[in-house]
Design a protein around this motif. Structure first.
Motif, PDB file in Angstrom:
ATOM      1  N   UNK A 143      11.748  -3.147   0.834  1.00  0.00           N
ATOM      2  CA  UNK A 143      10.268  -2.412   0.129  1.00  0.00           C
ATOM      3  C   UNK A 143       9.401  -1.150   0.272  1.00  0.00           C
ATOM      4  N   UNK A 144      10.048  -0.438   2.027  1.00  0.00           N
ATOM      5  CA  UNK A 144       9.631   0.804   2.401  1.00  0.00           C
ATOM      6  C   UNK A 144      10.197   1.978   1.978  1.00  0.00           C
ATOM      7  N   UNK A 145       8.990   2.769   1.386  1.00  0.00           N
ATOM      8  CA  UNK A 145       9.394   3.681   0.540  1.00  0.00           C
ATOM      9  C   UNK A 145       9.464   3.765  -0.335  1.00  0.00           C
ATOM     10  N   UNK A 146       9.979   2.542  -1.325  1.00  0.00           N
ATOM     11  CA  UNK A 146      10.274   2.050  -2.981  1.00  0.00           C
ATOM     12  C   UNK A 146       8.901   1.989  -3.151  1.00  0.00           C
ATOM     13  N   UNK A 147       8.249   1.302  -2.784  1.00  0.00           N
ATOM     14  CA  UNK A 147       7.023   0.375  -3.662  1.00  0.00           C
ATOM     15  C   UNK A 147       5.926   0.386  -2.556  1.00  0.00           C
ATOM     16  N   UNK A 148       6.074   0.284  -0.935  1.00  0.00           N
ATOM     17  CA  UNK A 148       5.026   0.330   0.095  1.00  0.00           C
ATOM     18  C   UNK A 148       5.662   0.809   1.435  1.00  0.00           C
ATOM     19  N   UNK A 153       1.196  -1.278  -0.220  1.00  0.00           N
ATOM     20  CA  UNK A 153      -0.068  -0.136   0.196  1.00  0.00           C
ATOM     21  C   UNK A 153       0.932   1.575  -0.519  1.00  0.00           C
ATOM     22  N   UNK A 154       0.416   2.045  -0.604  1.00  0.00           N
ATOM     23  CA  UNK A 154       1.050   4.027  -0.159  1.00  0.00           C
ATOM     24  C   UNK A 154       0.109   4.965   0.254  1.00  0.00           C
ATOM     25  N   UNK A 155       0.517   5.890   0.896  1.00  0.00           N
ATOM     26  CA  UNK A 155      -0.447   6.510   1.969  1.00  0.00           C
ATOM     27  C   UNK A 155      -0.892   7.475   0.729  1.00  0.00           C
ATOM     28  N   UNK A 156      -0.099   8.324  -0.573  1.00  0.00           N
ATOM     29  CA  UNK A 156      -0.102   9.313  -0.918  1.00  0.00           C
ATOM     30  C   UNK A 156      -0.354   8.898  -1.861  1.00  0.00           C
ATOM     31  N   UNK A 157      -1.152   9.694  -2.900  1.00  0.00           N
ATOM     32  CA  UNK A 157      -1.923   9.836  -4.328  1.00  0.00           C
ATOM     33  C   UNK A 157      -0.907  10.806  -4.845  1.00  0.00           C
ATOM     34  N   UNK A 158      -0.218   9.687  -5.774  1.00  0.00           N
ATOM     35  CA  UNK A 158       1.079  10.824  -6.239  1.00  0.00           C
ATOM     36  C   UNK A 158       0.747  10.436  -7.566  1.00  0.00           C
ATOM     37  N   UNK A 188       4.354   8.377   2.733  1.00  0.00           N
ATOM     38  CA  UNK A 188       3.638   7.233   3.646  1.00  0.00           C
ATOM     39  C   UNK A 188       3.352   8.514   4.287  1.00  0.00           C
ATOM     40  N   UNK A 189       3.781   8.970   4.868  1.00  0.00           N
ATOM     41  CA  UNK A 189       2.275   9.779   5.691  1.00  0.00           C
ATOM     42  C   UNK A 189       1.874  10.841   4.893  1.00  0.00           C
TER      43      UNK A 189
END
Length: 304
Positions: free
Chosen positions: A152-157, A7-12, A188-189
């Protein structure tokens, strides 16, 4: 077999072909055309229902106040206080999915402040940590502190949920969410930090003054909704089982009415503290929660 949802918190906003169909991330290429309505299909598999216990494993250093905010959020899922916009009313949307309303409560808590397997973790490490608090009717949740790197943290999830088999084929559900405060708050925030790509709109003021924990709440809400409605890859989702859109990831980046890429939508603002939120919980807590797909209307339901 391990099944996971990233998952990702932001709507990039990335107007390029960065999205790979085989990736476990949510789609990142956004088109400026009207897209068909999202419909999550029930794939006739098991869902979690009834009384569900959330066991927590705190990996790394968390302050008592950080722990309390997250525990209060989980406890707020069942709060029956007559609040128009509450965490409980957000969670009640899960009652429209097969199995009805899920009752959630906090169970066992384990603290691992000495980083027993180091500060760099891979998926197998997350499963190993989660297995320390597994059990019937349990979702084992691993929460990592801001100084822990996860593959994968920050890069894809920003978090993940999945399941694995133990004890003669019995499945247990687990989830992980990391604190992104020092690694990637824009990823992610968001919307409590400026997003890494796209419009650089001013960030919202985070409840409790803690951007990292506010992001963790968003991602924890996402993985909990995904876990109960699609725990073993046979529940509610759209797309391939290896990279599905689920109850909340189908509504990524939406927090209030009128949301569009780079803008979270209309949310509430506390006149005194300037904190942005859309839900209230126990102990007068304020939270910002993502929209959840509503099977009754096939739309992303928001509290504001």
């Amino acid at each position: 077999m391990v099944s996971s949802i990233a998952i990702s918190a932001s709507f990039l906003i990335i107007f390029s072909t960065l999205f790979s169909p085989s990736s476990a991330t949510i789609p990142r290429r956004l088109a400026v055309v009207q897209t068909p309505a999202t419909v999550l299909t029930y794939h006739k598999g098991a869902v979690l229902h009834g009384n569900i216990t959330i066991n927590l494993l705190w990996y790394g250093k968390f302050t008592p106040s950080q722990k309390l905010v997250i525990v209060d959020f989980i406890n707020s899922l069942n709060n029956n206080a007559p609040l128009k916009r509450s965490v409980a009313s957000w969670w009640q949307t899960t009652s429209s999915y097969k199995g009805g309303l899920r009752s959630i409560h906090v169970g066992k808590q384990i603290s691992d402040e000495k980083y027993s397997i180091g500060k760099s973790l891979k998926d197998s490490d997350l499963i190993s940590l989660a297995s320390k608090s597994k059990g019937p009717g349990v979702i084992s949740v691993v929460l990592t502190s801001a100084d822990v790197n996860v593959a994968g943290f920050c890069m894809s999830r920003c978090g993940v949920h999945g399941s694995t088999r133990v004890n003669k084929g019995h499945n247990f559900a687990y989830a992980w969410v990391g604190n992104s405060a020092t690694q990637c708050p824009g990823e992610c925030a968001w919307p409590f930090a400026q997003q890494m790509f796209g419009p650089q709109t001013p960030p919202l003021v985070a409840p409790n003054g803690d951007v990292g924990v506010a992001g963790m709440i968003i991602n924890l809400a996402t993985v909990l909704a995904g876990t109960v409605t699609n725990p073993y890859d046979g529940g509610y989702f759209q797309g391939p089982a290896s990279a599905p859109l689920e109850a909340v990831t189908a509504c990524t980046g939406i927090y209030g009415s009128g949301a569009f890429p780079g803008y979270p939508g209309t949310v509430l603002t506390d006149k005194k503290t300037k904190v942005s939120y859309n839900a209230q919980g126990v102990n007068q807590r304020k939270f910002l929660l993502p929209a959840m797909w509503d099977p009754k209307t096939s739309t992303c339901k928001t509290l504001v």
